[in-house]
Design a protein around this motif. Sequence first.
Motif, PDB file in Angstrom:
ATOM      1  N   SER A  13       1.352  14.480  -5.210  1.00  0.00           N
ATOM      2  CA  SER A  13       2.465  14.937  -4.379  1.00  0.00           C
ATOM      3  C   SER A  13       2.227  16.322  -3.783  1.00  0.00           C
ATOM      4  N   ARG A  15       5.043  17.632  -2.316  1.00  0.00           N
ATOM      5  CA  ARG A  15       6.442  17.995  -2.128  1.00  0.00           C
ATOM      6  C   ARG A  15       6.743  19.404  -2.622  1.00  0.00           C
ATOM      7  N   TYR A  95       7.360   7.770  -3.144  1.00  0.00           N
ATOM      8  CA  TYR A  95       7.956   8.184  -1.877  1.00  0.00           C
ATOM      9  C   TYR A  95       8.556   6.947  -1.208  1.00  0.00           C
ATOM     10  N   ASN A  96       9.856   6.813  -1.245  1.00  0.00           N
ATOM     11  CA  ASN A  96      10.516   5.692  -0.569  1.00  0.00           C
ATOM     12  C   ASN A  96       9.870   4.351  -0.924  1.00  0.00           C
ATOM     13  N   PRO A 100       2.549   8.154  -2.452  1.00  0.00           N
ATOM     14  CA  PRO A 100       2.516   9.326  -1.583  1.00  0.00           C
ATOM     15  C   PRO A 100       1.327   9.273  -0.626  1.00  0.00           C
ATOM     16  N   SER A 126       9.369   9.795 -11.930  1.00  0.00           N
ATOM     17  CA  SER A 126      10.455   9.840 -10.945  1.00  0.00           C
ATOM     18  C   SER A 126      11.651  10.561 -11.545  1.00  0.00           C
TER      19      SER A 126
END
Length: 206
Positions: A13, A15, A95-96, A100, A126
Amino acid sequence: MAGKLKAVLFLSSTRVGASYVGTGSWGDRVGSQMEKCLAEAGFEVTVWDPKKNEYTLLQQPLHLVPDASGFPQWMKDRKAELDAADAFVICSAEYNAAMPPALTNMIDHYPPTSYRHRPVGLLTYSVSNFGGVRIQPTLKAFVTELGMLPIPTIGNVANVAEKFDADGTVKDDSVLKYFRRQAEELKWYAEALKTYKATHPLPAQK
């Protein structure tokens, strides 16, 4: 077996944001604990973090470029790490309901031969109950197509914010117990495959 087994631990990630309160992102904290468990199991661990190795959006993988002299040296060094590895671990966010893009972009810079015929441990996490679980089938298919061999123990840290303190300390002992179990199983497969391959060349190499 002479020498330590070598493992590459892939973080996933990039993020950043208000949800990452404390030291590092959730992926940093989960990955750090898995790195420690792998070291305890006897692995020499190399961590690949897409935040630190800033791969550009993939245009051509290393093996499809006739003249690789234009690639930075660190990318060639990373390929050498892959080629030397006895095992892999992928520590993936969700991711959705997908992997990722920074993870797949990083891995896809190198040929399948750099991953093939070696075991891989899959670890997802998560902030919700099921985010990590949702990507496990896709993640398993992805590594299998690259020729890696997923081990049976697949980890998932649900509600990760409840399992780690802000400084990365694990609050739930069951998390570390499972990480250690996964690391030991990965070691078993890595040793078995490495020993067998030392005396039985792969069919394509005969």
